[in-house]
Design a protein around this motif. Structure first.
Motif, PDB file in Angstrom:
ATOM      1  N   GLY A   1       0.046   5.913  -7.689  1.00 29.65           N
ATOM      2  CA  GLY A   1      -1.206   6.626  -7.899  1.00 29.65           C
ATOM      3  C   GLY A   1      -2.484   5.826  -7.776  1.00 29.65           C
ATOM      4  N   VAL A   2      -2.518   4.830  -6.889  1.00 29.90           N
ATOM      5  CA  VAL A   2      -3.756   4.093  -6.662  1.00 29.90           C
ATOM      6  C   VAL A   2      -4.588   4.872  -5.644  1.00 29.90           C
ATOM      7  CG1 VAL A   2      -4.779   1.873  -6.016  1.00 29.90           C
ATOM      8  CG2 VAL A   2      -2.595   1.926  -7.221  1.00 29.90           C
TER       9      VAL A   2
ATOM     10  N   ASN B   1      16.579 -10.994  -3.078  1.00 26.30           N
ATOM     11  CA  ASN B   1      16.035 -10.649  -4.398  1.00 26.30           C
ATOM     12  C   ASN B   1      14.555 -10.269  -4.372  1.00 26.30           C
ATOM     13  OD1 ASN B   1      15.899 -13.463  -3.656  1.00 26.30           O
ATOM     14  ND2 ASN B   1      15.113 -13.941  -5.692  1.00 26.30           N
ATOM     15  N   TYR B   2      14.294  -9.045  -3.995  1.00 28.71           N
ATOM     16  CA  TYR B   2      12.940  -8.495  -4.067  1.00 28.71           C
ATOM     17  C   TYR B   2      13.030  -7.013  -4.395  1.00 28.71           C
ATOM     18  CZ  TYR B   2      13.780  -6.434   0.537  1.00 28.71           C
ATOM     19  OH  TYR B   2      14.311  -5.694   1.572  1.00 28.71           O
ATOM     20  N   VAL B   3      11.929  -6.465  -4.863  1.00 28.23           N
ATOM     21  CA  VAL B   3      11.819  -5.027  -5.115  1.00 28.23           C
ATOM     22  C   VAL B   3      10.414  -4.610  -4.711  1.00 28.23           C
ATOM     23  CG1 VAL B   3      11.129  -5.410  -7.526  1.00 28.23           C
ATOM     24  CG2 VAL B   3      12.123  -3.213  -6.854  1.00 28.23           C
ATOM     25  N   ILE B   4      10.270  -3.399  -4.185  1.00 29.71           N
ATOM     26  CA  ILE B   4       8.995  -2.959  -3.614  1.00 29.71           C
ATOM     27  C   ILE B   4       8.415  -1.782  -4.385  1.00 29.71           C
ATOM     28  CG2 ILE B   4       7.864  -2.044  -1.546  1.00 29.71           C
ATOM     29  CD1 ILE B   4      10.050  -3.372   0.126  1.00 29.71           C
ATOM     30  N   ALA B   5       7.107  -1.814  -4.564  1.00 20.90           N
ATOM     31  CA  ALA B   5       6.357  -0.692  -5.140  1.00 20.90           C
ATOM     32  C   ALA B   5       5.259  -0.284  -4.173  1.00 20.90           C
ATOM     33  CB  ALA B   5       5.743  -1.080  -6.480  1.00 20.90           C
ATOM     34  N   GLY B   6       5.106   1.012  -3.960  1.00 23.03           N
ATOM     35  CA  GLY B   6       4.014   1.517  -3.132  1.00 23.03           C
ATOM     36  C   GLY B   6       2.845   1.926  -4.011  1.00 23.03           C
ATOM     37  N   ALA B   7       1.754   1.180  -3.949  1.00 27.01           N
ATOM     38  CA  ALA B   7       0.618   1.449  -4.829  1.00 27.01           C
ATOM     39  C   ALA B   7       0.080   2.862  -4.642  1.00 27.01           C
ATOM     40  CB  ALA B   7      -0.485   0.428  -4.581  1.00 27.01           C
ATOM     41  N   GLN B   8      -0.036   3.294  -3.375  1.00 26.19           N
ATOM     42  CA  GLN B   8      -0.622   4.604  -3.095  1.00 26.19           C
ATOM     43  C   GLN B   8       0.384   5.742  -3.187  1.00 26.19           C
ATOM     44  OE1 GLN B   8      -2.916   2.327   0.289  1.00 26.19           O
ATOM     45  NE2 GLN B   8      -3.247   4.507   0.567  1.00 26.19           N
ATOM     46  N   ASP B   9       1.576   5.537  -2.642  1.00 25.30           N
ATOM     47  CA  ASP B   9       2.509   6.661  -2.574  1.00 25.30           C
ATOM     48  C   ASP B   9       3.483   6.730  -3.749  1.00 25.30           C
ATOM     49  OD1 ASP B   9       3.810   4.381  -1.699  1.00 25.30           O
ATOM     50  OD2 ASP B   9       4.861   5.342  -0.051  1.00 25.30           O
ATOM     51  N   GLU B  10       3.487   5.734  -4.631  1.00 23.63           N
ATOM     52  CA  GLU B  10       4.401   5.766  -5.778  1.00 23.63           C
ATOM     53  C   GLU B  10       3.695   5.566  -7.120  1.00 23.63           C
ATOM     54  OE1 GLU B  10       8.562   4.100  -3.837  1.00 23.63           O
ATOM     55  OE2 GLU B  10       7.152   2.637  -4.650  1.00 23.63           O
TER      56      GLU B  10
ATOM     57  N   GLU C   1      -9.623  -1.349  -9.854  1.00 27.63           N
ATOM     58  CA  GLU C   1      -9.016  -2.417 -10.655  1.00 27.63           C
ATOM     59  C   GLU C   1      -8.118  -1.837 -11.735  1.00 27.63           C
ATOM     60  OE1 GLU C   1     -10.968  -6.302 -12.127  1.00 27.63           O
ATOM     61  OE2 GLU C   1     -11.178  -4.887 -13.811  1.00 27.63           O
ATOM     62  N   ALA C   2      -8.597  -0.821 -12.426  1.00 26.08           N
ATOM     63  CA  ALA C   2      -7.792  -0.201 -13.484  1.00 26.08           C
ATOM     64  C   ALA C   2      -6.506   0.391 -12.910  1.00 26.08           C
ATOM     65  CB  ALA C   2      -8.608   0.887 -14.189  1.00 26.08           C
ATOM     66  N   GLN C   3      -6.595   1.014 -11.751  1.00 21.29           N
ATOM     67  CA  GLN C   3      -5.406   1.595 -11.123  1.00 21.29           C
ATOM     68  C   GLN C   3      -4.420   0.514 -10.690  1.00 21.29           C
ATOM     69  OE1 GLN C   3      -6.910   4.102  -7.967  1.00 21.29           O
ATOM     70  NE2 GLN C   3      -7.255   5.828  -9.342  1.00 21.29           N
ATOM     71  N   MET C   4      -4.923  -0.595 -10.149  1.00 23.16           N
ATOM     72  CA  MET C   4      -4.046  -1.683  -9.726  1.00 23.16           C
ATOM     73  C   MET C   4      -3.364  -2.341 -10.921  1.00 23.16           C
ATOM     74  SD  MET C   4      -3.358  -2.258  -6.601  1.00 23.16           S
ATOM     75  CE  MET C   4      -2.617  -3.852  -6.956  1.00 23.16           C
ATOM     76  N   VAL C   5      -4.103  -2.552 -11.986  1.00 22.41           N
ATOM     77  CA  VAL C   5      -3.520  -3.146 -13.193  1.00 22.41           C
ATOM     78  C   VAL C   5      -2.449  -2.229 -13.769  1.00 22.41           C
ATOM     79  CG1 VAL C   5      -4.013  -3.782 -15.589  1.00 22.41           C
ATOM     80  CG2 VAL C   5      -5.510  -4.572 -13.758  1.00 22.41           C
ATOM     81  N   SER C   6      -2.732  -0.933 -13.804  1.00 23.92           N
ATOM     82  CA  SER C   6      -1.748   0.037 -14.292  1.00 23.92           C
ATOM     83  C   SER C   6      -0.502   0.039 -13.412  1.00 23.92           C
ATOM     84  CB  SER C   6      -2.362   1.440 -14.324  1.00 23.92           C
ATOM     85  OG  SER C   6      -1.399   2.408 -14.673  1.00 23.92           O
TER      86      SER C   6
ATOM     87  N   ALA D   1       0.831  -1.201   0.000  1.00 24.60           N
ATOM     88  CA  ALA D   1       0.000   0.000   0.000  1.00 24.60           C
ATOM     89  C   ALA D   1       0.870   1.256   0.000  1.00 24.60           C
ATOM     90  CB  ALA D   1      -0.939  -0.008   1.204  1.00 24.60           C
ATOM     91  N   GLN D   2       1.744   1.357   1.005  1.00 24.91           N
ATOM     92  CA  GLN D   2       2.574   2.547   1.179  1.00 24.91           C
ATOM     93  C   GLN D   2       4.025   2.115   1.399  1.00 24.91           C
ATOM     94  OE1 GLN D   2       1.729   5.854   1.283  1.00 24.91           O
ATOM     95  NE2 GLN D   2      -0.442   5.997   1.767  1.00 24.91           N
ATOM     96  N   HIS D   3       4.841   2.284   0.373  1.00 27.12           N
ATOM     97  CA  HIS D   3       6.251   1.882   0.459  1.00 27.12           C
ATOM     98  C   HIS D   3       6.961   2.600   1.603  1.00 27.12           C
ATOM     99  CE1 HIS D   3      10.296   1.167  -1.881  1.00 27.12           C
ATOM    100  NE2 HIS D   3      10.309   0.673  -0.657  1.00 27.12           N
ATOM    101  N   GLN D   4       6.623   3.854   1.799  1.00 25.30           N
ATOM    102  CA  GLN D   4       7.338   4.658   2.793  1.00 25.30           C
ATOM    103  C   GLN D   4       7.158   4.147   4.218  1.00 25.30           C
ATOM    104  OE1 GLN D   4       5.586   8.678   3.291  1.00 25.30           O
ATOM    105  NE2 GLN D   4       3.870   7.935   2.035  1.00 25.30           N
ATOM    106  N   TYR D   5       6.110   3.362   4.450  1.00 21.59           N
ATOM    107  CA  TYR D   5       5.856   2.869   5.811  1.00 21.59           C
ATOM    108  C   TYR D   5       6.223   1.396   6.009  1.00 21.59           C
ATOM    109  CZ  TYR D   5       3.220   7.209   6.118  1.00 21.59           C
ATOM    110  OH  TYR D   5       2.844   8.536   6.087  1.00 21.59           O
ATOM    111  N   LEU D   6       6.688   0.745   4.952  1.00 19.73           N
ATOM    112  CA  LEU D   6       7.089  -0.655   5.059  1.00 19.73           C
ATOM    113  C   LEU D   6       8.587  -0.708   5.340  1.00 19.73           C
ATOM    114  CD1 LEU D   6       6.005  -3.573   4.824  1.00 19.73           C
ATOM    115  CD2 LEU D   6       6.729  -3.530   2.429  1.00 19.73           C
TER     116      LEU D   6
END
Length: 203
Positions: free
Chosen positions: A113-114, A102-111, A138-143, A82-87
């Motif tokens: 635009g979900v 071997n992992y990489v993180i994406a923040g759906a809300q803070d990086e 759904e469209a935002q998550m897929v994007s 949800a929020q990379h900055q808080y993980l």
């Protein structure tokens, strides 16, 4: 304890006693396993497992070390949270994730635009009456997933951290054509551990 104190405040440890107390109560009621909802409950995996005598599944992120073995060291687990900055690294380490692995993180809300998730869970942005629209989410998550994989072509599997992402797992998988793990896959596994199915016919 609220979503704000669990995720957005700087000290998730302030929720520790409440989380342990809730787990013990569930155990006393006869539950055969304990599972938590938000992936950020990873922070308390070790604490709760130490205090009860039933299996503990505090976070979808418990699956990451397993996924790393499944896809091999040359590919990465793409964690969409949800929020990379808080993980924090502490969240990850408490469920057995090596911060240098071997992992990489994406923040759906803070990086990525979900914003529909902000409308539900972000205490700084959600309206007085929280609401979100499924098709838009759904469209935002897929994007988000598409951009994330395009940016990191060595991703070999997707890990959806947030409980709210589970309904969009199939749409994400159709888009990126990768294995997708989620809170739902963890619960399926947890249920099978404490309630094995019968087998019929030839084995």
């Amino acid at each position: 304890m609220t979503n704000k104190t669990l995720v957005y405040d700087k000290n998730p440890g302030q929720c520790r006693e409440a989380v342990i107390r809730a787990a013990k109560k569930l155990e006393s009621l006869g539950c055969r396993a304990v599972a938590a909802e938000c992936g950020y409950f990873a922070f308390f995996q070790k604490d709760v497992a130490d205090q009860v005598d039933i299996p503990v599944f505090m976070s979808s992120l418990l699956q990451v070390p397993f996924i790393q073995q499944v896809i091999g060291p040359k590919k990465k687990v793409g964690i969409i949270c949800a929020q990379h900055q808080y993980l924090s690294e502490q969240h990850l380490m408490n469920v057995g994730i090596d911060p240098d692995s071997n992992y990489v993180i994406a923040g759906a809300q803070d990086e990525y635009g979900v914003t529909e998730f902000d409308n539900l869970w972000n205490p700084n942005k959600r309206p007085e009456v929280p609401e979100a629209y499924y098709d838009k989410a759904e469209a935002q998550m897929v994007s988000c997933a598409r951009q994330f994989v395009d940016k990191n072509p060595d991703i070999g599997a997707i890990m959806l951290e947030c409980t709210g992402m589970q309904p969009f797992a199939r749409a994400v998988q159709r888009e990126v054509e990768l294995p997708v793990f989620s809170w739902g896959t963890l619960l399926d596994y947890a249920y099978s551990v404490v309630n094995h199915r019968d087998y019929y016919g030839h084995v």
